[in-house]
Design an enzyme around this catalytic site. Structure first.
Site, PDB file in Angstrom:
ATOM      1  N   SER A 251     -13.378  -5.406 -41.273  1.00  0.00           N
ATOM      2  CA  SER A 251     -14.703  -6.025 -41.283  1.00  0.00           C
ATOM      3  C   SER A 251     -15.745  -4.954 -41.562  1.00  0.00           C
ATOM      4  O   SER A 251     -15.419  -3.769 -41.686  1.00  0.00           O
ATOM      5  CB  SER A 251     -14.978  -6.680 -39.939  1.00  0.00           C
ATOM      6  OG  SER A 251     -15.218  -5.657 -38.987  1.00  0.00           O
ATOM      7  N   LYS A 252     -16.981  -5.394 -41.628  1.00  0.00           N
ATOM      8  CA  LYS A 252     -18.106  -4.499 -41.930  1.00  0.00           C
ATOM      9  C   LYS A 252     -18.105  -3.245 -41.060  1.00  0.00           C
ATOM     10  O   LYS A 252     -18.542  -2.180 -41.501  1.00  0.00           O
ATOM     11  CB  LYS A 252     -19.424  -5.242 -41.706  1.00  0.00           C
ATOM     12  CG  LYS A 252     -19.745  -6.195 -42.827  1.00  0.00           C
ATOM     13  CD  LYS A 252     -21.166  -6.708 -42.657  1.00  0.00           C
ATOM     14  CE  LYS A 252     -21.336  -7.992 -43.438  1.00  0.00           C
ATOM     15  NZ  LYS A 252     -21.695  -9.142 -42.625  1.00  0.00           N
ATOM     16  N   ARG A 253     -17.652  -3.388 -39.828  1.00  0.00           N
ATOM     17  CA  ARG A 253     -17.640  -2.229 -38.926  1.00  0.00           C
ATOM     18  C   ARG A 253     -16.839  -1.066 -39.511  1.00  0.00           C
ATOM     19  O   ARG A 253     -17.100   0.087 -39.238  1.00  0.00           O
ATOM     20  CB  ARG A 253     -16.959  -2.603 -37.599  1.00  0.00           C
ATOM     21  CG  ARG A 253     -17.770  -3.454 -36.691  1.00  0.00           C
ATOM     22  CD  ARG A 253     -17.066  -3.608 -35.364  1.00  0.00           C
ATOM     23  NE  ARG A 253     -15.762  -4.254 -35.483  1.00  0.00           N
ATOM     24  CZ  ARG A 253     -14.624  -3.677 -35.181  1.00  0.00           C
ATOM     25  NH1 ARG A 253     -14.590  -2.440 -34.744  1.00  0.00           N
ATOM     26  NH2 ARG A 253     -13.489  -4.347 -35.313  1.00  0.00           N
ATOM     27  N   HIS A 254     -15.823  -1.402 -40.301  1.00  0.00           N
ATOM     28  CA  HIS A 254     -14.953  -0.356 -40.844  1.00  0.00           C
ATOM     29  C   HIS A 254     -15.535   0.281 -42.098  1.00  0.00           C
ATOM     30  O   HIS A 254     -15.172   1.382 -42.465  1.00  0.00           O
ATOM     31  CB  HIS A 254     -13.574  -0.935 -41.173  1.00  0.00           C
ATOM     32  CG  HIS A 254     -12.872  -1.513 -39.990  1.00  0.00           C
ATOM     33  ND1 HIS A 254     -12.747  -2.863 -39.790  1.00  0.00           N
ATOM     34  CD2 HIS A 254     -12.283  -0.908 -38.929  1.00  0.00           C
ATOM     35  CE1 HIS A 254     -12.089  -3.079 -38.660  1.00  0.00           C
ATOM     36  NE2 HIS A 254     -11.800  -1.918 -38.118  1.00  0.00           N
TER      37      HIS A 254
END
Ligand code: GLU
Length: 489
Positions: A251-254
């Site tokens: 996800s965006k966090r990565h």
């Protein structure tokens, strides 16, 4: 001939996980001389947008995925947008009603919520209670005539083992008692995913369904629908999920997750293609850098790993650089061109200009991985920016100034492009005449030409600025003479 499909819902950006599903479908269809269908699953009217569909097609094409049939191409089994097939779904739903395998459901959202809460309170898995299952059809039809809204539900047969073959996971079995009667047509007349997908895969003659393993339990429901219609069952292959380094869904966090983000940063499509192909599959040898044809030739769905695939950004970057290095100067120039324009450089895009730009990219590829990074580094070729105090230091250092002014004098009358070899000859003469040698000789030249203590080899840098200075680029490229003048004059 194997017919496969990629069936995205156009509800936003294309996630690399979905692109990888599309890619595996494509690789398998190429490998087996099959056909790939692009089907747009746009029955969620609130979330699906035409603009997302356009982007999706653009992104898949950019990546190098090709399909034989789709909304953009047409084909014998169209239309290829589910929103244009709603009549069909209703027709098939009524066949199930007529056969007593589906029924009208009048439960309101509030009623369903209540049923769910009751089930949870009683320790049962939440799911439809079956409340409307026993309403006689004639009565249900009367209620509908009287204006009541109804969905259509599929009656899941009880006590059945649902078994299907999965090319990745082997035999998979679900107990039908764990499944609940599912809505197949919503009260607004639109089909639910599990239903439209079965009707379409059947009518579009799909015989191999490759999709994410998040659909595994849906497949069990779909198998029951195939059986209810006595449609022949396709083969299935469920791909593991794409995860970040911490083993949670990417996800965006990565980092970046959408194809457009990777494109905008300057990944080459062939590099992303190569990387995604190896995400959960490997040809079984050491080869890693491959083009689409090589990958398709080696691809084998049955060798796809069951375990989660970890998305490794560093590896992808490395692979991008490897693919950059496979390009010739003209190809590289073409790839970098849009990034330079975006960064404010302009030039007539003739082959000569592009060749030169390709040369800059090729040199920069020792220091950078992405085309976007290259565009950021490009400024050193057009003009020099001395760090504060450097000009004065070079002027005040007698030996450095001697070297710089001698180089300047030697080239002042020469016409660009001055060859690097000239500088080699000039430095030899300076060494002979002044005794200055080694670092003391080369370092002032580097500083005077680049303004940097270290970086690109002068043997690469000098030809670039000299050749660039005679091209019509904006801003113009400062040649050696003009750089040295900033110190000598
Ligand atoms: N529209 C579904 C999705 O995007 C398709 C799943 C399938 O391939 O059946 O998840």
């Amino acid at each position: 001939m194997t017919r496969l499909r990629f069936a995205p819902s156009p509800t936003g950006f294309v996630h690399v996980g979905n692109a990888r599903t599309a890619l595996f479908n494509f690789l398998h269809s190429k490998h087996s001389n099959g056909q790939l269908v692009l089907r747009i699953e746009d029955t969620d009217l609130e979330r699906s947008k035409k603009e997302y569909e356009d982007n999706l097609i653009k992104d898949l094409r950019w990546l190098g995925i090709v399909w034989e049939e789709g909304p953009d191409k047409g084909g014998a089994e169209g239309p290829y947008r589910q929103s244009e097939r709603t009549g069909l779904y209703n027709e098939y739903a009524h066949k199930l009603i007529d056969a007593g395998k589906a029924y009208y459901c009048f439960c309101t959202p509030e009623e369903l919520e209540k049923q769910k809460e009751e089930a949870i309170a009683a320790g049962r898995p939440p799911g439809y209670s079956g409340k409307c299952r026993n309403i006689p059809l004639a009565e249900a039809e009367k209620m509908i005539k009287a204006g009541q809204e109804a969905a259509i539900r599929f009656a899941i047969p009880s006590g059945v083992a649902v078994t299907f073959q999965d090319l990745v996971r082997g035999e998979v079995t679900f107990d039908s008692d764990l499944l609940h009667d599912l809505v197949i047509i919503r009260s607004n007349g639109m089909p639910a995913y599990n239903f439209s997908v079965v009707i379409d895969d059947h009518l579009m003659k799909i015989d191999l369904v490759v999709r994410g393993e998040d659909h595994l339990s849906n497949t069990a429901r779909q198998v029951l629908l195939y059986r209810a219609f006595t449609f022949p069952l396709p083969k299935f292959a469920h791909l593991s999920m794409v995860m970040g380094a911490d083993n949670s869904k990417l996800s965006k966090r990565h980092g970046s997750t959408s194809i457009s983000q990777f494109r905008e940063q300057g990944y080459l499509p062939q590099a992303l293609f190569n990387y995604l192909a190896l995400l959960g599959w490997s040809p079984g040898d050491e080869t890693e850098i491959m083009n689409a044809d090589q990958l398709a030739r080696k691809f084998n769905l049955e060798k796809v790993s069951k375990s989660a695939a970890i998305f490794d950004y560093q590896k992808l970057k490395w692979m991008n650089r490897e693919h950059i290095r496979l390009l010739d100067h003209l190809q590289l120039g073409r790839a970098l061109e849009p990034f330079l324009r975006q960064a404010g450089y302009s030039f007539p895009p003739t082959d000569e200009q592009l060749q030169w730009i390709g040369k800059t990219a090729s040199v920069l590829s020792s220091y950078t991985y992405l085309l976007g990074e290259m565009a950021g580094e490009f400024g050193q070729f057009t003009s020099i920016e001395f760090p504060e105090g450097m000009v004065r230091e070079l002027r005040d250092n007698e030996r450095a100034y001697t070297v710089i002014s001698r180089v300047y004098e030697a080239i002042a009358q020469m016409k660009s492009p001055v060859a690097f070899q000239e500088i080699v000859t000039i430095t030899k003469t300076i060494q002979k005449e002044t005794g200055i040698k080694g670092k003391e000789l080369y370092h002032p030249i580097r500083l005077a030409l680049t303004g940097k203590e270290s970086g690109i080899e002068l043997s690469d840098f000098i030809p670039i600025i000299e050749e660039g200075s005679i091209l019509p680029l904006t801003p113009a490229v400062q040649n050696m003479k003009s750089r040295l003048e900033m110190i000598v004059k």
